[in-house]
Design an enzyme around this catalytic site. Structure first.
Site, short mmCIF file in Angstrom:
data_model
loop_
_atom_site.label_atom_id
_atom_site.label_comp_id
_atom_site.label_asym_id
_atom_site.label_seq_id
_atom_site.Cartn_x
_atom_site.Cartn_y
_atom_site.Cartn_z
N LYS A 1 9.56 -6.70 -4.43
CA LYS A 1 9.02 -5.97 -5.56
C LYS A 1 8.62 -6.93 -6.67
O LYS A 1 9.31 -7.93 -6.91
CB LYS A 1 10.07 -4.98 -6.09
N ASP B 1 4.89 -5.78 -3.87
CA ASP B 1 4.69 -4.37 -4.20
C ASP B 1 4.87 -4.16 -5.69
O ASP B 1 5.95 -4.41 -6.22
CB ASP B 1 5.71 -3.53 -3.41
N ASN C 1 4.36 -1.21 -7.33
CA ASN C 1 4.75 0.16 -7.64
C ASN C 1 4.02 0.70 -8.89
O ASN C 1 4.63 1.25 -9.80
CB ASN C 1 6.27 0.29 -7.80
N GLU D 1 0.50 -4.55 -2.93
CA GLU D 1 0.71 -3.11 -2.72
C GLU D 1 0.75 -2.34 -4.03
O GLU D 1 1.42 -2.76 -4.98
CB GLU D 1 2.03 -2.92 -1.96
N GLU E 1 1.32 5.38 -0.29
CA GLU E 1 2.58 6.12 -0.33
C GLU E 1 2.56 7.26 -1.33
O GLU E 1 3.38 8.17 -1.23
CB GLU E 1 3.75 5.17 -0.61
N ASP F 1 1.89 8.12 4.64
CA ASP F 1 3.29 8.50 4.88
C ASP F 1 3.32 9.98 5.29
O ASP F 1 2.87 10.84 4.53
CB ASP F 1 4.08 8.28 3.57
N HIS G 1 4.09 3.76 4.96
CA HIS G 1 5.24 3.75 4.06
C HIS G 1 6.28 4.69 4.65
O HIS G 1 5.94 5.74 5.20
CB HIS G 1 4.80 4.27 2.68
N GLU H 1 7.33 -0.58 8.22
CA GLU H 1 8.35 -0.94 7.23
C GLU H 1 9.75 -0.57 7.74
O GLU H 1 9.90 0.43 8.44
CB GLU H 1 8.04 -0.16 5.95
MG LIG Z 1 5.56 0.65 -2.06
#
Ligand SMILES: [Mg+2]
Length: 365
Positions: free
Chosen positions: A169, A198, A200, A224, A250, A273, A300, A322
């Site tokens: 992350k 990622d 987010n 990501e 996601e 997802d 995801h 993942e």
């Molecule tokens: Mg993610």
């Protein structure tokens, strides 16, 4: 075959220790879901995944609006049932969000029933593609609240276990700290391990452009969710300007939203997802859409991989999956990774069935 009972549930499985990314700090993983019983005694389980908020609303949507559509119907008519729920009474208020995640849970339970009735694991029922398993990448060593020491210790331990891909992350208040952490991880794992980062949704276009360019030197496999998931135009700019590929999906709810991203050339790894789109039914449509554009799918895992291992194993353009083992212990046949690859489930169904003692222990509704 007829559906004779539809019963929602909510499970809250504790996360120890709690983790954070740039926007979420869950203490539990929520599984709002449904148990569907047929007149032939086959019971299907389906669920979606949450940070343990909103679960009661998802379960309520299943009980009040979807159960009446299902009762007395043949589960093998899943696509007709899907339309009946999608375009039913909730359509006015919920084409995405709670209503759509509730639809995902129901749809997954129906595919669990159909594959159980056919005595096949779902990946074979869908038409298998990967008989030697699926390459896994590990997300569980790279949380934002991990100290740099713990980050390095956890990520290198997963590499030692055989994972050839890891994700971490980013999205710290000061991106310079992200830079130092990514640099340290790349140095620790060496050049041969696939590394993803990622965000987010934490950055804006300017931040993503600036820091995406600076971070490219660490040979990132993808960047990501850099931006808000509704910002197709912003992701398109990044996909054009940055050398690191853009991954997202996601938080994208429907095949139409994926179509817009794909047509705009704003996504390069499609992270659809099944617990966010409307279950297995819509997931396959998105994966096929991506295939027509030669785009790889890397789901995801809002389900923590239980269902997606089947979908990836049945999908030619699904190149990797993942792995986050938070809730695996509660399942009758838990998702299992060995030497960096998902071993394929052997029991009939979608691997969604929960061990009864855990079902009672973690049930909150
Ligand atoms: Mg993610």
């Amino acid at each position: 075959m007829k559906i004779v009972n539809v019963e929602s549930f909510v499970l809250h499985v504790p996360l120890t220790p709690p983790i954070t990314d740039a926007i979420n700090s869950p203490t539990h993983w929520g599984l709002p879901g449904v148990r569907i019983t047929t007149d032939e005694g086959i019971v299907g389980y389906g669920y979606t995944g949450t940070c343990a908020y909103g679960d009661d609303l998802i379960a309520g949507a299943i009980d009040r609006y979807y159960a009446p559509v299902l009762l007395g119907k043949d589960p093998f008519m899943v696509k007709e049932l899907w339309d009946g729920m999608r375009f039913g009474q909730l359509h006015w208020v919920g084409r995405a969000g709670i209503a759509h995640m509730a639809l995902a849970a129901v749809d997954i339970a129906l595919w669990d029933i159909m594959s159980k009735a056919s005595n096949k694991p779902l990946w074979q029922y869908l038409g298998g593609h990967k008989s030697d398993g699926i390459k896994a990448y590990n997300t569980n060593g790279g949380w934002l609240n991990w100290s740099k020491e713990r980050l390095l210790k956890d990520i290198t331990s997963y590499v030692e276990q055989g994972f050839t891909g890891v994700k971490m992350k980013v999205g710290k208040p000061d991106p310079r700290e992200d830079f130092e952490r990514v640099k340290a991880v790349r140095e620790a794992i060496g050049p041969d391990i696939i590394l993803m980062i990622d965000v987010n949704q934490q950055w804006n276009v300017n931040t993503a452009m600036t820091w995406g360019k600076k971070l490219e030197q660490f040979d990132l496999f993808w960047l990501e969710e850099p931006l808000n998931p509704d910002d197709v135009a912003g992701h398109r700019k990044l996909a054009r300007e940055l050398n690191v590929p853009i991954a997202l999906g996601e938080h994208v709810y429907t095949k139409y939203a994926f179509r817009d991203y794909i047509q705009a050339e704003a996504v390069e790894y499609v992270q659809v997802d099944c617990t966010r789109v409307g279950g297995v039914t819509e997931w396959m449509q998105v994966a096929n859409l991506a295939a027509a554009y030669d785009l790889p799918v890397v789901p995801h895992v809002g389900d923590m991989g239980q269902i997606h291992q089947h979908l990836a194993a049945a999908t030619p353009n699904a190149i990797m999956l993942e792995y986050i083992p938070w809730i695996r212990d509660i399942f009758v046949e838990p998702a299992t990774v060995k030497d960096g690859r998902y071993a394929l489930p052997q029991l009939p169904g979608a691997s969604t069935e929960v061990i009864p003692s855990f079902f009672e222990k973690y049930r909150v509704r």
